[in-house]
Design an enzyme around this catalytic site. Structure first.
Site, PDB file in Angstrom:
ATOM      1  N   MET A  18      62.974  25.790  15.243  1.00 45.34           N
ATOM      2  CA  MET A  18      63.595  25.838  16.403  1.00 45.34           C
ATOM      3  C   MET A  18      63.446  26.879  17.399  1.00 45.34           C
ATOM      4  O   MET A  18      63.525  28.083  16.892  1.00 45.34           O
ATOM      5  CB  MET A  18      65.007  25.500  16.244  1.00 45.34           C
ATOM      6  CG  MET A  18      65.731  24.272  15.643  1.00 45.34           C
ATOM      7  SD  MET A  18      65.205  22.752  16.410  1.00 45.34           S
ATOM      8  CE  MET A  18      65.982  22.947  18.089  1.00 45.34           C
ATOM      9  N   HIS A  70      60.262  11.744  18.508  1.00 50.52           N
ATOM     10  CA  HIS A  70      61.147  12.672  17.809  1.00 50.52           C
ATOM     11  C   HIS A  70      62.601  11.989  18.445  1.00 50.52           C
ATOM     12  O   HIS A  70      62.828  11.761  19.571  1.00 50.52           O
ATOM     13  CB  HIS A  70      60.983  13.864  18.295  1.00 50.52           C
ATOM     14  CG  HIS A  70      61.870  15.038  17.791  1.00 50.52           C
ATOM     15  ND1 HIS A  70      61.499  15.624  16.465  1.00 50.52           N
ATOM     16  CD2 HIS A  70      62.719  15.685  18.378  1.00 50.52           C
ATOM     17  CE1 HIS A  70      62.271  16.606  16.548  1.00 50.52           C
ATOM     18  NE2 HIS A  70      63.452  16.628  17.340  1.00 50.52           N
ATOM     19  N   ASP A 119      66.747  12.840  18.019  1.00 46.97           N
ATOM     20  CA  ASP A 119      67.745  13.934  17.921  1.00 46.97           C
ATOM     21  C   ASP A 119      69.118  13.269  17.488  1.00 46.97           C
ATOM     22  O   ASP A 119      69.664  12.774  18.502  1.00 46.97           O
ATOM     23  CB  ASP A 119      67.638  14.980  19.160  1.00 46.97           C
ATOM     24  CG  ASP A 119      66.381  15.864  19.018  1.00 46.97           C
ATOM     25  OD1 ASP A 119      66.069  16.354  18.070  1.00 46.97           O
ATOM     26  OD2 ASP A 119      65.830  15.469  19.996  1.00 46.97           O
ATOM     27  N   SER A 142      60.447  13.890  22.615  1.00 48.35           N
ATOM     28  CA  SER A 142      61.786  13.690  22.121  1.00 48.35           C
ATOM     29  C   SER A 142      62.727  12.785  23.112  1.00 48.35           C
ATOM     30  O   SER A 142      62.800  13.120  24.219  1.00 48.35           O
ATOM     31  CB  SER A 142      62.629  15.182  22.200  1.00 48.35           C
ATOM     32  OG  SER A 142      64.056  14.830  22.041  1.00 48.35           O
ATOM     33  N   HIS A 194      65.414  14.037  13.519  1.00 47.68           N
ATOM     34  CA  HIS A 194      66.049  15.613  13.201  1.00 47.68           C
ATOM     35  C   HIS A 194      67.617  15.511  13.286  1.00 47.68           C
ATOM     36  O   HIS A 194      68.071  15.213  14.592  1.00 47.68           O
ATOM     37  CB  HIS A 194      65.452  16.423  14.639  1.00 47.68           C
ATOM     38  CG  HIS A 194      65.792  17.552  14.513  1.00 47.68           C
ATOM     39  ND1 HIS A 194      65.703  18.449  15.931  1.00 47.68           N
ATOM     40  CD2 HIS A 194      66.373  18.501  13.658  1.00 47.68           C
ATOM     41  CE1 HIS A 194      66.311  19.740  15.630  1.00 47.68           C
ATOM     42  NE2 HIS A 194      66.772  19.704  14.591  1.00 47.68           N
ATOM     43  N   MET A 221      73.023  14.462  16.576  1.00 51.76           N
ATOM     44  CA  MET A 221      74.027  15.426  16.689  1.00 51.76           C
ATOM     45  C   MET A 221      75.328  14.835  16.340  1.00 51.76           C
ATOM     46  O   MET A 221      75.493  13.802  16.777  1.00 51.76           O
ATOM     47  CB  MET A 221      73.886  16.064  17.972  1.00 51.76           C
ATOM     48  CG  MET A 221      72.552  16.456  18.468  1.00 51.76           C
ATOM     49  SD  MET A 221      72.601  17.326  20.292  1.00 51.76           S
ATOM     50  CE  MET A 221      70.812  17.291  20.539  1.00 51.76           C
ATOM     51  N   ASP A 241      60.185  22.970  18.094  1.00 52.71           N
ATOM     52  CA  ASP A 241      60.934  22.207  18.935  1.00 52.71           C
ATOM     53  C   ASP A 241      61.802  22.946  20.001  1.00 52.71           C
ATOM     54  O   ASP A 241      62.727  23.780  19.427  1.00 52.71           O
ATOM     55  CB  ASP A 241      62.036  21.350  18.070  1.00 52.71           C
ATOM     56  CG  ASP A 241      62.797  20.608  18.814  1.00 52.71           C
ATOM     57  OD1 ASP A 241      62.903  20.235  19.846  1.00 52.71           O
ATOM     58  OD2 ASP A 241      63.702  19.767  18.071  1.00 52.71           O
TER      59      ASP A 241
HETATM   60  C1  DX5 Z   1      67.387  20.256  20.831  1.00 55.36           C
HETATM   61  C2  DX5 Z   1      66.744  19.147  20.234  1.00 55.36           C
HETATM   62  C3  DX5 Z   1      65.060  19.153  20.892  1.00 55.36           C
HETATM   63  C4  DX5 Z   1      65.247  18.632  22.235  1.00 55.36           C
HETATM   64  C5  DX5 Z   1      63.878  19.375  23.126  1.00 55.36           C
HETATM   65  O1  DX5 Z   1      68.430  20.419  20.294  1.00 55.36           O
HETATM   66  O2  DX5 Z   1      66.243  19.311  18.901  1.00 55.36           O
HETATM   67  O3  DX5 Z   1      64.394  18.190  20.501  1.00 55.36           O
HETATM   68  O4  DX5 Z   1      65.438  17.458  22.773  1.00 55.36           O
HETATM   69  O5  DX5 Z   1      64.200  19.677  24.378  1.00 55.36           O
HETATM   70  P1  DX5 Z   1      63.270  20.264  25.188  1.00 55.36           P
HETATM   71  O6  DX5 Z   1      61.924  19.832  25.099  1.00 55.36           O
HETATM   72  O7  DX5 Z   1      63.570  19.717  26.790  1.00 55.36           O
HETATM   73  O8  DX5 Z   1      63.741  21.737  25.074  1.00 55.36           O
HETATM   74 ZN    ZN Z   2      64.902  18.073  17.798  1.00 50.03          ZN
END
Ligand code: DX5
Ligand code: ZN
Length: 216
Positions: free
Chosen positions: A137, A33, A35, A8, A66, A37, A175
Protein backbone atom coordinates in the site's frame (compact mmCIF):
# COMPACT_ATOMS: atom_id res chain seq x y z
CA UNK A 1 8.40 -9.17 -17.03
CA UNK A 2 6.58 -6.21 -18.55
CA UNK A 3 4.53 -4.62 -15.79
CA UNK A 4 0.76 -5.10 -15.55
CA UNK A 5 -1.96 -2.50 -15.01
CA UNK A 6 -4.90 -3.12 -12.68
CA UNK A 7 -7.43 -0.25 -12.71
CA UNK A 8 -9.35 0.00 -9.42
CA UNK A 9 -13.13 -0.04 -9.81
CA UNK A 10 -13.46 2.05 -6.63
CA UNK A 11 -13.10 5.20 -8.75
CA UNK A 12 -15.54 4.10 -11.47
CA UNK A 13 -19.02 5.54 -12.09
CA UNK A 14 -21.17 3.32 -9.86
CA UNK A 15 -24.31 4.38 -11.75
CA UNK A 16 -22.88 2.82 -14.88
CA UNK A 17 -20.76 -0.13 -13.82
CA UNK A 18 -21.60 -2.14 -16.94
CA UNK A 19 -20.22 0.59 -19.17
CA UNK A 20 -17.12 0.93 -16.99
CA UNK A 21 -16.39 -2.82 -17.05
CA UNK A 22 -16.96 -2.94 -20.81
CA UNK A 23 -14.44 -0.12 -21.16
CA UNK A 24 -11.94 -2.13 -19.08
CA UNK A 25 -12.62 -5.20 -21.26
CA UNK A 26 -11.74 -3.21 -24.38
CA UNK A 27 -8.74 -1.50 -22.82
CA UNK A 28 -5.17 -2.69 -22.43
CA UNK A 29 -5.73 -3.29 -18.71
CA UNK A 30 -4.37 -6.62 -17.49
CA UNK A 31 -6.53 -7.08 -14.38
CA UNK A 32 -9.49 -5.39 -12.70
CA UNK A 33 -8.73 -4.45 -9.07
CA UNK A 34 -11.69 -4.69 -6.68
CA UNK A 35 -11.54 -3.05 -3.25
CA UNK A 36 -13.74 -4.56 -0.54
CA UNK A 37 -13.94 -2.57 2.73
CA UNK A 38 -15.77 -3.29 5.96
CA UNK A 39 -15.73 -0.02 7.90
CA UNK A 40 -13.74 -1.78 10.66
CA UNK A 41 -10.32 -2.59 9.21
CA UNK A 42 -10.49 0.69 7.26
CA UNK A 43 -12.61 3.79 7.90
CA UNK A 44 -14.82 3.31 4.85
CA UNK A 45 -17.27 0.82 3.33
CA UNK A 46 -17.18 0.13 -0.41
CA UNK A 47 -18.96 -2.80 -2.03
CA UNK A 48 -19.12 -6.54 -1.48
CA UNK A 49 -19.78 -9.93 -2.98
CA UNK A 50 -23.18 -9.15 -4.58
CA UNK A 51 -21.48 -6.54 -6.75
CA UNK A 52 -18.60 -8.87 -7.67
CA UNK A 53 -21.04 -11.62 -8.56
CA UNK A 54 -22.99 -9.21 -10.76
CA UNK A 55 -19.78 -8.30 -12.60
CA UNK A 56 -18.62 -11.90 -12.97
CA UNK A 57 -20.48 -12.66 -16.25
CA UNK A 58 -19.36 -9.45 -17.97
CA UNK A 59 -15.80 -8.96 -16.69
CA UNK A 60 -13.30 -10.45 -19.14
CA UNK A 61 -10.20 -9.46 -17.15
CA UNK A 62 -8.86 -11.45 -14.20
CA UNK A 63 -10.29 -10.07 -10.95
CA UNK A 64 -7.73 -8.93 -8.40
CA UNK A 65 -9.68 -8.75 -5.13
CA UNK A 66 -8.25 -6.62 -2.31
CA UNK A 67 -9.93 -7.33 1.02
CA UNK A 68 -9.64 -4.46 3.48
CA UNK A 69 -11.61 -6.32 6.13
CA UNK A 70 -10.98 -8.00 9.48
CA UNK A 71 -10.96 -11.80 9.49
CA UNK A 72 -10.72 -12.19 5.71
CA UNK A 73 -10.26 -15.96 6.13
CA UNK A 74 -13.99 -16.20 6.82
CA UNK A 75 -14.78 -15.17 3.25
CA UNK A 76 -12.42 -17.33 1.18
CA UNK A 77 -15.32 -19.40 -0.30
CA UNK A 78 -17.27 -16.25 -1.18
CA UNK A 79 -14.29 -14.72 -2.94
CA UNK A 80 -13.56 -17.96 -4.80
CA UNK A 81 -17.21 -18.13 -5.92
CA UNK A 82 -16.87 -14.75 -7.67
CA UNK A 83 -14.30 -16.36 -9.97
CA UNK A 84 -11.53 -14.14 -8.60
CA UNK A 85 -8.03 -14.74 -9.92
CA UNK A 86 -6.18 -13.23 -6.95
CA UNK A 87 -7.25 -12.81 -3.32
CA UNK A 88 -5.25 -10.24 -1.36
CA UNK A 89 -5.48 -10.23 2.44
CA UNK A 90 -3.81 -7.77 4.77
CA UNK A 91 -0.92 -9.00 6.91
CA UNK A 92 -2.34 -6.81 9.68
CA UNK A 93 -5.73 -8.57 9.53
CA UNK A 94 -4.52 -12.19 9.73
CA UNK A 95 -3.47 -13.85 12.98
CA UNK A 96 -2.82 -17.15 11.20
CA UNK A 97 -1.58 -15.85 7.88
CA UNK A 98 0.19 -19.06 6.84
CA UNK A 99 -3.05 -21.05 7.25
CA UNK A 100 -5.05 -18.37 5.42
CA UNK A 101 -2.63 -18.30 2.47
CA UNK A 102 -2.78 -22.10 2.18
CA UNK A 103 -6.60 -22.04 2.28
CA UNK A 104 -6.74 -19.41 -0.48
CA UNK A 105 -4.44 -21.48 -2.69
CA UNK A 106 -6.46 -24.65 -2.07
CA UNK A 107 -9.41 -23.01 -3.86
CA UNK A 108 -7.27 -22.48 -6.97
CA UNK A 109 -6.98 -18.72 -6.47
CA UNK A 110 -3.62 -17.00 -6.26
CA UNK A 111 -2.76 -15.61 -2.83
CA UNK A 112 -1.58 -12.06 -2.20
CA UNK A 113 -0.43 -10.57 1.09
CA UNK A 114 -0.85 -6.83 1.58
CA UNK A 115 1.23 -4.52 3.76
CA UNK A 116 0.04 -1.17 5.10
CA UNK A 117 2.43 1.77 4.63
CA UNK A 118 3.86 1.48 8.15
CA UNK A 119 4.52 -2.28 7.97
CA UNK A 120 8.16 -3.18 7.30
CA UNK A 121 9.22 -5.48 4.48
CA UNK A 122 11.02 -7.75 6.98
CA UNK A 123 7.59 -8.99 8.20
CA UNK A 124 7.44 -10.99 4.98
CA UNK A 125 10.68 -12.91 5.63
CA UNK A 126 8.91 -16.16 6.64
CA UNK A 127 5.79 -16.04 4.46
CA UNK A 128 7.00 -14.69 1.12
CA UNK A 129 7.95 -18.16 -0.17
CA UNK A 130 4.29 -19.18 0.10
CA UNK A 131 2.59 -16.22 -1.59
CA UNK A 132 2.11 -15.41 -5.26
CA UNK A 133 2.12 -11.65 -4.78
CA UNK A 134 2.87 -8.93 -2.26
CA UNK A 135 0.63 -5.88 -2.45
CA UNK A 136 2.34 -2.80 -1.02
CA UNK A 137 0.00 0.00 0.00
CA UNK A 138 1.39 3.37 -1.05
CA UNK A 139 -1.47 5.19 0.73
CA UNK A 140 -3.31 4.32 3.92
CA UNK A 141 -6.10 2.06 2.66
CA UNK A 142 -9.71 3.19 2.65
CA UNK A 143 -10.07 5.84 -0.02
CA UNK A 144 -9.20 6.51 -3.64
CA UNK A 145 -7.51 9.72 -4.70
CA UNK A 146 -5.02 10.07 -1.85
CA UNK A 147 -1.50 11.34 -2.14
CA UNK A 148 1.30 8.85 -2.83
CA UNK A 149 3.57 8.10 0.14
CA UNK A 150 7.13 8.62 -1.16
CA UNK A 151 8.72 6.01 1.09
CA UNK A 152 6.88 3.33 -0.94
CA UNK A 153 9.49 3.44 -3.73
CA UNK A 154 12.20 2.43 -1.26
CA UNK A 155 9.98 -0.39 0.01
CA UNK A 156 9.66 -1.75 -3.53
CA UNK A 157 13.46 -1.72 -3.89
CA UNK A 158 13.89 -3.63 -0.62
CA UNK A 159 11.12 -6.11 -1.43
CA UNK A 160 12.70 -6.74 -4.83
CA UNK A 161 16.01 -7.42 -3.07
CA UNK A 162 14.33 -9.92 -0.73
CA UNK A 163 12.60 -11.73 -3.61
CA UNK A 164 15.83 -11.92 -5.64
CA UNK A 165 17.90 -12.99 -2.63
CA UNK A 166 15.53 -15.90 -2.03
CA UNK A 167 15.40 -16.81 -5.72
CA UNK A 168 11.59 -16.40 -5.85
CA UNK A 169 9.37 -14.99 -8.56
CA UNK A 170 6.76 -13.39 -6.31
CA UNK A 171 5.02 -10.45 -7.96
CA UNK A 172 5.08 -6.97 -6.45
CA UNK A 173 1.90 -4.91 -6.77
CA UNK A 174 1.61 -1.30 -5.60
CA UNK A 175 -1.67 0.43 -4.75
CA UNK A 176 -2.42 4.07 -4.05
CA UNK A 177 -1.62 7.40 -5.65
CA UNK A 178 -0.29 5.84 -8.84
CA UNK A 179 0.04 8.17 -11.84
CA UNK A 180 2.53 8.41 -14.69
CA UNK A 181 5.20 9.99 -12.51
CA UNK A 182 4.92 7.74 -9.43
CA UNK A 183 4.18 4.74 -11.66
CA UNK A 184 7.42 5.18 -13.59
CA UNK A 185 9.47 5.29 -10.41
CA UNK A 186 7.69 2.21 -9.04
CA UNK A 187 8.30 0.20 -12.21
CA UNK A 188 11.96 1.27 -12.24
CA UNK A 189 12.21 0.16 -8.60
CA UNK A 190 10.91 -3.31 -9.50
CA UNK A 191 7.09 -3.23 -9.30
CA UNK A 192 5.28 -5.80 -11.48
CA UNK A 193 1.69 -4.58 -11.14
CA UNK A 194 0.36 -1.02 -10.75
CA UNK A 195 -3.12 -0.37 -9.36
CA UNK A 196 -4.67 2.95 -10.39
CA UNK A 197 -8.07 4.28 -9.37
CA UNK A 198 -8.61 8.00 -9.77
CA UNK A 199 -5.82 8.41 -12.29
CA UNK A 200 -7.62 6.07 -14.71
CA UNK A 201 -11.33 6.57 -14.06
CA UNK A 202 -11.27 10.34 -13.47
CA UNK A 203 -9.15 11.01 -16.54
CA UNK A 204 -10.74 12.41 -19.71
CA UNK A 205 -9.80 9.29 -21.71
CA UNK A 206 -9.42 6.26 -19.38
CA UNK A 207 -8.46 3.86 -22.19
CA UNK A 208 -5.63 6.14 -23.27
CA UNK A 209 -4.56 6.58 -19.64
CA UNK A 210 -4.33 2.81 -19.25
CA UNK A 211 -2.24 2.68 -22.42
CA UNK A 212 0.05 5.42 -21.05
CA UNK A 213 0.52 3.54 -17.77
CA UNK A 214 1.24 0.35 -19.68
CA UNK A 215 3.88 2.12 -21.77
CA UNK A 216 5.92 3.28 -18.74
C1 DX5 B 1 -7.34 2.30 -1.42
C2 DX5 B 1 -7.59 1.21 -2.40
C3 DX5 B 1 -7.05 1.51 -3.72
C4 DX5 B 1 -7.63 2.73 -4.37
C5 DX5 B 1 -6.56 3.37 -5.19
O1 DX5 B 1 -7.72 1.92 -0.17
O2 DX5 B 1 -7.02 -0.01 -1.96
O3 DX5 B 1 -7.12 0.39 -4.60
O4 DX5 B 1 -8.76 2.46 -5.16
O5 DX5 B 1 -7.02 4.58 -5.64
P1 DX5 B 1 -6.03 5.70 -6.22
O6 DX5 B 1 -5.28 5.09 -7.36
O7 DX5 B 1 -6.96 6.79 -6.64
O8 DX5 B 1 -5.11 6.10 -5.10
ZN1 ZN C 1 -6.82 -1.67 -3.50
Amino acid sequence: MKHLIAPSLLSADFLDLRKEVEMINKSGADWLHLDIMDGVFVPNISFGFPVLNALKPICQKPMDVHLMIVEPQKFIPEVAATGAYMMNVHYEACTHLHRTVAAIKETGMKAGVTLNPHAPICLLEDIIQDVDMVLLMSVNPGFAGQRFIEHSVDKVVRLREMIDRKGLNTWIEVDGGVNLETGKRLVDAGADVLVAGNFVFKSPDPMQTIKDLKAL
